[in-house]
Design a protein around this motif. Structure first.
Motif, mmCIF file in Angstrom:
data_model
loop_
_atom_site.group_PDB
_atom_site.id
_atom_site.type_symbol
_atom_site.label_atom_id
_atom_site.label_comp_id
_atom_site.label_asym_id
_atom_site.label_seq_id
_atom_site.Cartn_x
_atom_site.Cartn_y
_atom_site.Cartn_z
ATOM 1 N N ASP A 149 -1.491 20.682 -10.714
ATOM 2 C CA ASP A 149 -1.406 22.117 -10.419
ATOM 3 C C ASP A 149 -2.446 22.523 -9.380
ATOM 4 O O ASP A 149 -2.169 23.329 -8.480
ATOM 5 N N ALA A 150 -3.652 21.965 -9.496
ATOM 6 C CA ALA A 150 -4.713 22.307 -8.543
ATOM 7 C C ALA A 150 -4.366 21.835 -7.138
ATOM 8 O O ALA A 150 -4.602 22.547 -6.152
ATOM 9 N N VAL A 151 -3.819 20.636 -7.033
ATOM 10 C CA VAL A 151 -3.420 20.103 -5.724
ATOM 11 C C VAL A 151 -2.343 20.982 -5.106
ATOM 12 O O VAL A 151 -2.393 21.325 -3.912
ATOM 13 N N PHE A 206 -4.034 21.655 4.167
ATOM 14 C CA PHE A 206 -4.268 20.754 3.036
ATOM 15 C C PHE A 206 -2.928 20.347 2.418
ATOM 16 O O PHE A 206 -2.557 20.805 1.343
ATOM 17 N N THR A 207 -2.213 19.497 3.104
ATOM 18 C CA THR A 207 -0.945 19.028 2.555
ATOM 19 C C THR A 207 -1.211 18.175 1.322
ATOM 20 O O THR A 207 -2.282 17.571 1.180
ATOM 21 N N GLU A 208 -0.230 18.113 0.440
ATOM 22 C CA GLU A 208 -0.395 17.303 -0.762
ATOM 23 C C GLU A 208 -0.610 15.841 -0.401
ATOM 24 O O GLU A 208 -1.352 15.130 -1.088
ATOM 25 N N GLU A 209 -0.003 15.380 0.684
ATOM 26 C CA GLU A 209 -0.202 13.992 1.125
ATOM 27 C C GLU A 209 -1.663 13.745 1.485
ATOM 28 O O GLU A 209 -2.260 12.731 1.093
ATOM 29 N N ASN A 210 -2.267 14.669 2.228
ATOM 30 C CA ASN A 210 -3.660 14.485 2.629
ATOM 31 C C ASN A 210 -4.617 14.629 1.456
ATOM 32 O O ASN A 210 -5.628 13.926 1.376
ATOM 33 N N ILE A 211 -4.330 15.535 0.540
ATOM 34 C CA ILE A 211 -5.171 15.663 -0.648
ATOM 35 C C ILE A 211 -5.080 14.385 -1.478
ATOM 36 O O ILE A 211 -6.088 13.877 -1.988
ATOM 37 N N LEU A 212 -3.881 13.850 -1.595
ATOM 38 C CA LEU A 212 -3.678 12.613 -2.359
ATOM 39 C C LEU A 212 -4.460 11.459 -1.730
ATOM 40 O O LEU A 212 -5.073 10.651 -2.427
ATOM 41 N N PHE A 213 -4.451 11.404 -0.400
ATOM 42 C CA PHE A 213 -5.214 10.373 0.304
ATOM 43 C C PHE A 213 -6.700 10.520 -0.025
ATOM 44 O O PHE A 213 -7.398 9.531 -0.288
ATOM 45 N N CYS A 214 -7.188 11.741 0.006
ATOM 46 C CA CYS A 214 -8.594 12.018 -0.301
ATOM 47 C C CYS A 214 -8.943 11.570 -1.715
ATOM 48 O O CYS A 214 -9.953 10.892 -1.935
ATOM 49 N N GLY A 235 -15.000 23.619 5.135
ATOM 50 C CA GLY A 235 -13.664 23.665 4.545
ATOM 51 C C GLY A 235 -12.610 23.080 5.457
ATOM 52 O O GLY A 235 -11.432 23.420 5.355
ATOM 53 N N ASN A 236 -13.033 22.163 6.337
ATOM 54 C CA ASN A 236 -12.082 21.644 7.322
ATOM 55 C C ASN A 236 -11.118 20.616 6.757
ATOM 56 O O ASN A 236 -9.972 20.535 7.183
ATOM 57 N N ILE A 237 -11.571 19.806 5.779
ATOM 58 C CA ILE A 237 -10.674 18.857 5.132
ATOM 59 C C ILE A 237 -10.905 18.925 3.623
ATOM 60 O O ILE A 237 -11.946 19.415 3.170
ATOM 61 N N PRO A 238 -9.972 18.443 2.808
ATOM 62 C CA PRO A 238 -10.113 18.572 1.352
ATOM 63 C C PRO A 238 -11.390 17.913 0.826
ATOM 64 O O PRO A 238 -11.734 16.792 1.200
ATOM 65 N N LEU A 239 -12.098 18.631 -0.033
ATOM 66 C CA LEU A 239 -13.296 18.138 -0.701
ATOM 67 C C LEU A 239 -14.335 17.583 0.274
ATOM 68 O O LEU A 239 -15.043 16.614 -0.028
ATOM 69 N N LEU A 273 -10.240 22.917 -5.217
ATOM 70 C CA LEU A 273 -10.397 21.551 -5.719
ATOM 71 C C LEU A 273 -11.745 21.296 -6.391
ATOM 72 O O LEU A 273 -11.802 20.688 -7.459
ATOM 73 N N LEU A 274 -12.847 21.753 -5.774
ATOM 74 C CA LEU A 274 -14.155 21.456 -6.365
ATOM 75 C C LEU A 274 -14.364 22.166 -7.707
ATOM 76 O O LEU A 274 -14.903 21.551 -8.639
ATOM 77 N N PRO A 275 -13.953 23.429 -7.868
ATOM 78 C CA PRO A 275 -14.060 24.032 -9.200
ATOM 79 C C PRO A 275 -13.264 23.263 -10.260
ATOM 80 O O PRO A 275 -13.709 23.160 -11.411
ATOM 81 N N PHE A 276 -12.112 22.702 -9.862
ATOM 82 C CA PHE A 276 -11.380 21.855 -10.811
ATOM 83 C C PHE A 276 -12.214 20.640 -11.189
ATOM 84 O O PHE A 276 -12.343 20.283 -12.358
ATOM 85 N N VAL A 277 -12.782 19.992 -10.170
ATOM 86 C CA VAL A 277 -13.602 18.797 -10.399
ATOM 87 C C VAL A 277 -14.757 19.109 -11.346
ATOM 88 O O VAL A 277 -15.025 18.357 -12.294
#
Length: 353
Positions: free
Chosen positions: A43-45, A55-63, A99-103, A130-134
């Motif tokens: 849900d957070a992603v 922040f596409t889901e693909e790029n977040i997943l890569f991160c 905030g240029n790339i995820p996390l 993402l970071l508050p989720f983490v």
């Protein structure tokens, strides 16, 4: 204060969560998961991708997958083995996130927590999901961390040190307000690739990952090429071709169209293939959808130039030419000891303690 061993265990559990989520999200059929944290991360992603179109889901997943390989007890223990941890004292460390790339600020967060400090986090409006989720996950694993993670909405005060990342303009602001405190203030940097013309097809295809991952928005993204005079760009463009679908991303396409129009109206000479433009330019920071290039006469002269401009450069991609070079395709896969701007964050935090 929780022991370092306990903090490392908590972060290793986070790494396991990232790995589990990568496996779940990569499966062809995503049946409902029984792991509540995998579901929450999903849900957070999704929310983060809606909040910020880059922040596409693909790029977040890569991160997340990249971090899952580093957040293990073995990797974290090896990282901290060289440091003297006998004088740890809890300090309040303000972290102003980019905030240029995820996390993008996660490494600073990780180093601050592991050194036993309290983080006062000023999130970027572009990356506030993402970071508050983490941190919520980490606090469930190790409840004593609840006092170590503080999110600040307004003015930052009552802190002992600061780590701030931003543009060259914001860096001047940071230096004015935070210069009297121990600090790491990071300015804009870009990454470059040095080509000789002898690169293999595989190396150039790997370079496409350095150019296009995160749409070129990271400081580790290659935004400039150094090439010998007479370099034939045909092989380069052929190697970039597998990334052609990037033009279907609306924000990227809009930047491509805009920058192409600017170049053409200015009568700049460019080469382009429908989704990437290259332009001869002495600057390091190229606009989205474009890469600058510059010719060099000899490698020795180029080494001198790169050394002179080292404050502008984050990574140098090359093959057996330079010290501290990064291999093709590896710029977005830094290790725990690949510190931004080559400033050892852990050493800074320990000295501050």
């Amino acid at each position: 204060m929780a022991k370092l061993e306990d903090r490392i265990v908590a972060f290793s559990k986070l790494g396991t969560l990232f790995a589990d989520y990568y496996e779940y999200a990569s499966s062809e059929k995503q049946i409902e998961t029984k792991n509540k944290w995998v579901s929450k991360l999903h849900d957070a992603v999704h929310t983060a991708s809606l909040h910020n179109g880059w922040f596409t889901e693909e790029n977040i997943l890569f991160c997340l997958q990249s971090w899952s390989k580093l957040l293990t007890q073995k990797e974290l223990n090896n990282w901290f083995r060289k440091y003297n941890l006998n004088t740890l004292k809890n300090k309040r460390v303000a972290i102003i996130m980019a905030g240029n790339i995820p996390l993008v600020g996660f490494h600073d967060f990780l180093a601050t927590i592991l050194t036993g400090n309290t983080t006062l986090i000023k999130l970027s409006s572009n990356d506030k999901i993402l970071l508050p989720f983490v941190s919520s996950f980490l606090i469930e694993q190790l409840p004593s961390l609840a006092d170590s993670v503080v999110y600040i909405e307004g003015r930052l005060d009552n802190f002992d040190a600061v780590i701030a990342t931003g543009s060259n303009n914001t860096a001047r602001y940071f230096e004015h307000y935070f210069g009297k405190k121990p600090n790491i203030i990071r300015k804009s940097r870009n990454s470059v690739a040095v080509l000789t013309g002898s690169e293999s097809k595989e190396q150039l295809e790997n370079l496409s990952e350095d150019v296009f991952r995160y749409y070129g928005l990271g400081c580790r993204s290659v935004s400039k090429l150094f090439v010998p005079k007479g370099y034939d760009f045909d092989s380069f463009f052929k190697a970039m071709y597998p990334k052609q679908d990037i033009i279907h991303h609306v924000k990227y396409a809009n930047n491509y169209d805009y920058n192409k129009a600017v170049y053409l109206m200015s009568e700049f000479k460019i080469l382009e293939n429908g989704f990437l433009m290259i332009k001869e330019d002495p600057s390091y920071a190229s606009p989205i959808s474009s890469v600058f290039y510059e010719y060099y006469d000899t490698i020795e002269e180029l080494k001198e130039k790169l050394n002179t401009d080292k404050e502008k450069i984050q990574c140098i991609v090359s093959n057996g030419l330079l010290d501290n070079e990064v291999d093709f395709g590896q710029t977005q896969l830094p290790s725990l000891t690949d510190y931004a701007d080559n400033v050892d964050t852990v050493e800074f935090l320990l000295k501050t303690s």
